[in-house]
Design an enzyme around this catalytic site. Sequence first.
Site, PDB file in Angstrom:
ATOM      1  N   ARG A  34       7.102  14.136   1.920  1.00  0.00           N
ATOM      2  CA  ARG A  34       6.199  15.450   1.489  1.00  0.00           C
ATOM      3  C   ARG A  34       6.397  16.734   2.194  1.00  0.00           C
ATOM      4  NH1 ARG A  34       2.202  10.917  -1.172  1.00  0.00           N
ATOM      5  NH2 ARG A  34       2.269  10.097   0.782  1.00  0.00           N
TER       6      ARG A  34
ATOM      7  N   THR B 297       0.737  -1.149   7.449  1.00  0.00           N
ATOM      8  CA  THR B 297      -0.416  -0.056   7.260  1.00  0.00           C
ATOM      9  C   THR B 297      -1.073  -0.544   5.932  1.00  0.00           C
ATOM     10  OG1 THR B 297       1.057   1.647   6.539  1.00  0.00           O
ATOM     11  CG2 THR B 297       0.352   1.302   8.915  1.00  0.00           C
TER      12      THR B 297
ATOM     13  N   LYS C 138      13.289  -2.667   5.071  1.00  0.00           N
ATOM     14  CA  LYS C 138      12.537  -3.768   5.158  1.00  0.00           C
ATOM     15  C   LYS C 138      13.462  -5.290   4.537  1.00  0.00           C
ATOM     16  CE  LYS C 138       8.336  -0.309   4.743  1.00  0.00           C
ATOM     17  NZ  LYS C 138       9.160   0.197   4.121  1.00  0.00           N
TER      18      LYS C 138
ATOM     19  N   LYS D  84      15.983   9.527   5.703  1.00  0.00           N
ATOM     20  CA  LYS D  84      15.545   8.183   5.255  1.00  0.00           C
ATOM     21  C   LYS D  84      15.432   8.131   4.056  1.00  0.00           C
ATOM     22  CE  LYS D  84      11.206   6.678   5.153  1.00  0.00           C
ATOM     23  NZ  LYS D  84      10.933   5.790   3.708  1.00  0.00           N
TER      24      LYS D  84
ATOM     25  N   ASP E  22      15.612   2.062   5.132  1.00  0.00           N
ATOM     26  CA  ASP E  22      14.641   2.316   5.334  1.00  0.00           C
ATOM     27  C   ASP E  22      14.377   0.346   4.109  1.00  0.00           C
ATOM     28  OD1 ASP E  22      11.955   0.809   5.620  1.00  0.00           O
ATOM     29  OD2 ASP E  22      10.863   3.110   4.615  1.00  0.00           O
TER      30      ASP E  22
ATOM     31  N   ASP F  34      14.629 -12.504   4.325  1.00  0.00           N
ATOM     32  CA  ASP F  34      15.085 -13.119   3.776  1.00  0.00           C
ATOM     33  C   ASP F  34      14.960 -14.646   5.020  1.00  0.00           C
ATOM     34  OD1 ASP F  34      16.316 -14.997   1.716  1.00  0.00           O
ATOM     35  OD2 ASP F  34      16.045 -12.880   0.545  1.00  0.00           O
TER      36      ASP F  34
HETATM   37  O1  C5P Z   1       5.473  11.727   1.902  1.00  0.00           O
HETATM   38  P1  C5P Z   1       5.040  11.082   3.492  1.00  0.00           P
HETATM   39  O2  C5P Z   1       5.110  11.468   4.842  1.00  0.00           O
HETATM   40  O3  C5P Z   1       3.714  10.713   3.089  1.00  0.00           O
HETATM   41  O4  C5P Z   1       6.012   9.895   3.150  1.00  0.00           O
HETATM   42  C1  C5P Z   1       5.998   9.030   4.485  1.00  0.00           C
HETATM   43  C2  C5P Z   1       6.894   7.833   4.568  1.00  0.00           C
HETATM   44  O5  C5P Z   1       6.646   7.299   5.384  1.00  0.00           O
HETATM   45  C3  C5P Z   1       7.176   7.010   2.847  1.00  0.00           C
HETATM   46  O6  C5P Z   1       8.271   7.190   2.525  1.00  0.00           O
HETATM   47  C4  C5P Z   1       5.931   5.462   2.903  1.00  0.00           C
HETATM   48  O7  C5P Z   1       7.008   5.284   2.672  1.00  0.00           O
HETATM   49  C5  C5P Z   1       6.503   5.719   4.828  1.00  0.00           C
HETATM   50  N1  C5P Z   1       5.544   4.380   5.273  1.00  0.00           N
HETATM   51  C6  C5P Z   1       4.221   5.168   5.119  1.00  0.00           C
HETATM   52  N2  C5P Z   1       4.077   4.025   6.122  1.00  0.00           N
HETATM   53  C7  C5P Z   1       3.835   3.086   6.785  1.00  0.00           C
HETATM   54  C8  C5P Z   1       5.547   2.016   6.780  1.00  0.00           C
HETATM   55  C9  C5P Z   1       6.355   3.428   5.816  1.00  0.00           C
HETATM   56  O8  C5P Z   1       4.290   6.462   4.658  1.00  0.00           O
HETATM   57  N3  C5P Z   1       3.090   2.362   7.550  1.00  0.00           N
END
Ligand code: C5P
Length: 230
Positions: A210, A119, A62, A33, A60, A65
């Site tokens: 992460r 979220t 999003k 992603k 991603d 517009d």
């Molecule tokens: O590092 P981690 O597993 O928390 O990364 C989650 C990814 O998903 C990040 O790129 C974050 O921006 C994205 N994301 C999220 N929650 C959402 C939508 C997208 O954590 N509701």
Amino acid sequence: MKDPKIIVALDFPDHDQAIEFSRKTSPDQCRLKVGKELFTSAGPALVEALVDSGYDVFLDLKFHDIPNTVKKAASAAAKLGVWMLNVHALGGSEMMRAAREGIEVIAHRPFLIAVTVLTSMSSRDLNEIGMEMPLPQLVDRLAQSSIDSGLDGVVCSAREAPALRASIGDAALLVTPGIRPEWAAADDQHRIVTPRQALANGASYLVIGRPITQHEDPAEALRLITQSIS
Ligand code: C5P
């Protein structure tokens, strides 16, 4: 042909770190992603490089517009060869239908999904901007509107997945972030779900950042998670 369920969030600040990571894994182990930070710094060339190395890329960005602008942006993304892209369902059904038209420019169009309500937003935040509907109903309404507008699915929490599966059906894609294996730190995620539980709840793909990208051995972290869901 493998169909990896894990989409690794390449939340790196620049091209070199993203490419370095992509060399530690392979397209049959995960999808990737690319989000706003990396795309803004590294641009379409990085996306093309990842696609050329065989990866399925979820762009991603999003989009939100006016319909004509989103249609053209979606076309541009499809032409980069991405596997999946997304828009905000809050842009409305006309905008989502325009995005769908925009991706028909190539033979194998990418998947197009929607973000319902971020979220990070609470009911209080929604009230502040004049949205009075209870949050779960708003998520459900926007998800239905996404499917009715020809989209393939939505981004959602794995905790919302069972309810959304019931309301938008088995064919819809549910792409779920907020995933943590038992052994990983929660970081700033509040409502986490394990990879196995997310799939049991009906998730189609798991977005994980992460726990893999910051692991001392990313390939090993990916292998452990894959093993836990196979
Ligand atoms: O590092 P981690 O597993 O928390 O990364 C989650 C990814 O998903 C990040 O790129 C974050 O921006 C994205 N994301 C999220 N929650 C959402 C939508 C997208 O954590 N509701």
